[in-house]
Structures are given as C-alpha cells and as structure tokens.
Design a protein around this motif. Structure first.
Motif, short mmCIF file in Angstrom:
data_model
loop_
_atom_site.label_atom_id
_atom_site.label_comp_id
_atom_site.label_asym_id
_atom_site.label_seq_id
_atom_site.Cartn_x
_atom_site.Cartn_y
_atom_site.Cartn_z
N VAL A 84 0.85 -1.18 0.00
CA VAL A 84 0.00 0.00 0.00
C VAL A 84 0.89 1.23 0.00
N ASP A 85 0.42 2.29 -0.64
CA ASP A 85 1.25 3.47 -0.85
C ASP A 85 1.01 4.57 0.18
N ASP A 86 -0.23 4.74 0.63
CA ASP A 86 -0.58 5.94 1.37
C ASP A 86 -0.67 5.76 2.87
N ASN A 87 -1.40 4.75 3.32
CA ASN A 87 -1.64 4.53 4.75
C ASN A 87 -1.61 3.04 5.05
N PRO A 88 -1.23 2.66 6.29
CA PRO A 88 -1.33 1.25 6.67
C PRO A 88 -2.74 0.74 6.46
N ALA A 89 -2.88 -0.53 6.08
CA ALA A 89 -4.20 -1.07 5.75
C ALA A 89 -4.31 -2.52 6.22
N TYR A 90 -5.50 -2.87 6.67
CA TYR A 90 -5.82 -4.26 6.92
C TYR A 90 -6.26 -4.90 5.60
N VAL A 91 -5.85 -6.15 5.39
CA VAL A 91 -6.13 -6.82 4.12
C VAL A 91 -6.86 -8.12 4.38
N TRP A 92 -7.89 -8.36 3.56
CA TRP A 92 -8.68 -9.58 3.64
C TRP A 92 -8.50 -10.40 2.37
N LEU A 93 -8.61 -11.71 2.54
CA LEU A 93 -8.69 -12.64 1.41
C LEU A 93 -10.14 -13.07 1.30
N VAL A 94 -10.69 -13.01 0.08
CA VAL A 94 -12.08 -13.36 -0.15
C VAL A 94 -12.15 -14.42 -1.25
N ARG A 132 -13.07 -22.34 0.16
CA ARG A 132 -14.16 -21.42 -0.18
C ARG A 132 -15.08 -21.19 1.00
N THR A 133 -15.34 -22.24 1.77
CA THR A 133 -16.21 -22.09 2.93
C THR A 133 -15.55 -21.21 3.99
N ALA A 134 -14.24 -21.34 4.15
CA ALA A 134 -13.52 -20.57 5.16
C ALA A 134 -13.42 -19.09 4.82
N TYR A 135 -13.36 -18.78 3.50
CA TYR A 135 -13.09 -17.40 3.09
C TYR A 135 -14.22 -16.78 2.28
N ASP A 136 -15.39 -17.43 2.21
CA ASP A 136 -16.45 -16.86 1.36
C ASP A 136 -17.00 -15.56 1.94
N ALA A 140 -9.36 -12.09 7.40
CA ALA A 140 -8.23 -11.17 7.54
C ALA A 140 -6.93 -11.93 7.40
N LEU A 141 -6.01 -11.41 6.60
CA LEU A 141 -4.71 -12.05 6.45
C LEU A 141 -3.91 -11.97 7.75
N SER A 142 -4.12 -10.90 8.51
CA SER A 142 -3.36 -10.72 9.75
C SER A 142 -4.13 -9.75 10.64
N PHE A 173 -11.34 -21.22 -9.82
CA PHE A 173 -10.61 -21.06 -8.57
C PHE A 173 -10.29 -19.58 -8.44
N GLY A 174 -11.21 -18.83 -7.88
CA GLY A 174 -11.06 -17.39 -7.81
C GLY A 174 -10.83 -16.92 -6.39
N PHE A 175 -10.17 -15.79 -6.23
CA PHE A 175 -10.02 -15.15 -4.93
C PHE A 175 -9.72 -13.68 -5.14
N GLU A 176 -9.96 -12.89 -4.09
CA GLU A 176 -9.74 -11.46 -4.14
C GLU A 176 -8.97 -11.02 -2.90
N PHE A 177 -8.31 -9.88 -3.00
CA PHE A 177 -7.78 -9.19 -1.84
C PHE A 177 -8.57 -7.89 -1.67
#
Length: 351
Positions: A84-94, A132-136, A140-142, A173-177
C-alpha cells in the motif's frame, strides 16, 4: 476385482490465471481459475484506495491470462506481493461461494502469508471447498495492518489435484484481496465486509450446511488397497470392489467380499495419506472408508506420505512400492489398474 465407478480418466486438469496490478478497497486484486477450457476471463474494479498486487511467480503469469495442465499429485504454486502506498491497511482474502461440485473435494489448497519482517504463517490447508467455505465471507490475512512506505507482504497459494478426474470437468478457482485503511479499524477480525451469505453443500457429507457433521463421512478417493499377512497372499486370495461413498462421487469405500483369515492388516492409500486397518477375522463382506469413518474394521493408524515413504510408520517405513515391509502382501493400484505382490520372508514388525 472390478471398479464400479466407471473408467477413470488420467487426463490432466487445465488451469489458468489472470491478475490485475492494483485493486480498490471494494474491488478485486487477483483471480485464478482452474478450468477445462483454454481461455479464461476475469473482471476487476478499481477505486481510490491503492492496494498494489503483483505476481511474483510463476513469471509467465505476469502478462495476464495463462493456462496450463495440472497433473495428479503435481502441486502448483503462485505467489503475490501486496503493498500500500498511502496509509497502513488491513487486508482480507475473499473466496467465492462453494459450487458444491465434486471436483472441489479433489483439489487441496494451501495458503501461506509472509510478512514484511520475513515471518511466514500458514493461513489455510484443506480442500478447495473448505477454502471457499472458510473465506467466502472474507478472512483477515493478519491482525496487524500492512505498513505503507515500501513494506510488502507475500501471499502464496499452492493447489494440488489429489484424485483422478473422471471425464471433462472444470472449476473456477477465484479469490480477491480487499483492504481498508488501518485508521478506521480497531479489530479487523470483527469487521464485516458485507458479503452475501453462501448456501451450504448437500452432498451426503455435511448434512447440507457445510460443517462436515452429517451422517455419512467420506474421505478422498482410494488410489490403492493392500493386504498384509504373515503367510503368502496373492491376488486370487482377495476379492473386492471400490465404490462411491454416500451420495458423493468419491470412490472412497472398499467393499471386501473375500479375504484370507491370515491377513492381519488392510491398507488404503488416498491423497498423501495411508490408513492402516486391523483385520481380526471379521466376517465378509465388510467395508472400509478412507479416513476410517463408518468402517467395519478398526483404524489403527494414519500416516502422511513423504516422497514414496510414510516415515512415521515404522523401521523400515511403509512405502508405496512396499506397503507391508517384512511381511507378505498384495496390492492393487486403481489408478494404473495394476497388481503388485511382495514375497519377502516375514521378519516381524507391524502395527
């Protein structure tokens, strides 16, 4: 001995990947596809919050859509760098909702996160359906925010086809951040991404709610069965069939019609695991399932494969080419439709 599940194809599953270099807080960062077609499409959205997602490996994926073959027991890994460029961010996997297609249970998925300090954490290990069930709803990655100012995280995905594919099949097999600026959140684990709730899978294994607590428990498809004995045993001494388990298409059940009384153990190999069942003269017919659930014999041990051996199974260890070291044995490999027999003089040992 017959296989009542039909002729199993050894064709390889094709997969492809498409990636975008940047993603919004409400958009998609990367998507991968396991599919039976040679062309794939992915749609991405962008927005004001800048989460950079770069493909690290394989390098052939950096130029957009990519397809290749996924062979049985041939894991593939893709790694992505997040910044990330501007500010700290929380990131999720979907992940998308489970499709409930049988192929979801035949692909194992591992997800690992390496943070900016170089510390790695295994986020997930299980089947594609379980992933998919765990992340549908997003995970949070962390609990820590991804720092700005040039710090990066690396997320690695490994997938492996663990059962033979029968006929032409395909699965996305799809996923998003997704990311949210850290200043707005105290607890990312409690944050709701507002995603719609997914339906469960009613396939005879989980009662329709995806929790794995149904009446029928089915493991993975059996790749070989072996019979161990202190006396000589040949293929003519045993008669069995491999059948599907419950309402699934997984050939995870061995139905044994004939077996010599001097056999002491029956083995089932599936995926990277080996189940060892004790046989004490139980009457035939009997059935055993990979994983041991709802089996007529007692499951005494399950061993994990490392190379061709199962290191924790003894000295010498059991191996795919010698499942019963020090005793007589006969083995049938369902994938190759081949028999093998061990005729070494017994030296003791066993479970």
């Amino acid at each position: 001995m017959t296989d009542e599940t039909g002729g199993l194809s050894r064709r390889k599953l094709l997969y492809g990947l498409a990636a975008a270099g940047a993603a919004a807080g409400s958009g998609s960062g990367v998507a991968a596809v396991l599919t039976d077609t040679e062309t794939t499409k992915a749609q991405f959205t962008t927005g004001s919050f800048d989460l950079d997602v770069d493909v690290l490996s394989p390098t052939s994926w950096q130029n957009g859509s990519y397809t290749a073959s996924l062979g049985l027991y041939q894991p593939e890994t893709a790694s992505f760098e997040l910044a990330v460029d501007d500010n700290p961010a929380y990131v999720w996997l979907v992940a998308p909702c489970p499709t409930c297609a049988p192929i979801e249970e035949k692909i194992d998925v591992t997800v690992e996160l390496t943070n900016h300090a170089g510390s790695s954490t295994a986020l997930f290990e299980g089947s594609l359906r379980e992933f998919r069930t765990a992340y549908d709803s997003g995970g949070a990655l962390s609990t820590e925010a991804l720092p700005d100012g040039g710090e990066t995280w690396t997320v690695s995905f490994t997938w492996e086809l663990t059962e033979v594919v029968d006929g032409d099949v395909g699965v996305e097999f799809g996923f998003e951040f997704r990311a949210v600026q850290g200043r707005y959140l105290d607890d990312p684990q409690a944050y709701d991404l507002g995603l719609p709730e997914c339906d469960g899978c009613d396939d005879g294994t989980d009662g329709g709610n995806g929790d794995g607590d149904g009446d029928v428990a089915c493991g993975k498809g059996i790749s070989f069965a072996a019979f161990c004995s202190e006396k000589s045993v040949t293929q003519s001494d045993v008669e069995f069939t491999r059948t599907t388990c419950g309402d699934t298409d997984r050939a995870a059940t061995l139905e044994v019609a004939t077996i010599p009384s001097h056999v002491d153990h029956v083995l089932l190999k599936y995926g990277t695991k080996l189940d060892v069942f004790a046989y004490d003269g139980e009457s035939t017919p009997f059935s055993i399932n990979s994983g041991g659930e709802n089996s007529d014999l007692t499951l005494v041990a399950t061993y994990e494969q490392d190379g061709s051996e199962f290191p924790e199974s003894g000295d010498p260890p059991r191996a795919t080419n010698n499942p019963c070291p020090g005793t007589y044995w006969v083995k049938y490999n369902f994938e190759d439709a081949e028999w093998a027999t061990g005729t070494d003089e017994p030296t003791g040992g066993g479970e």
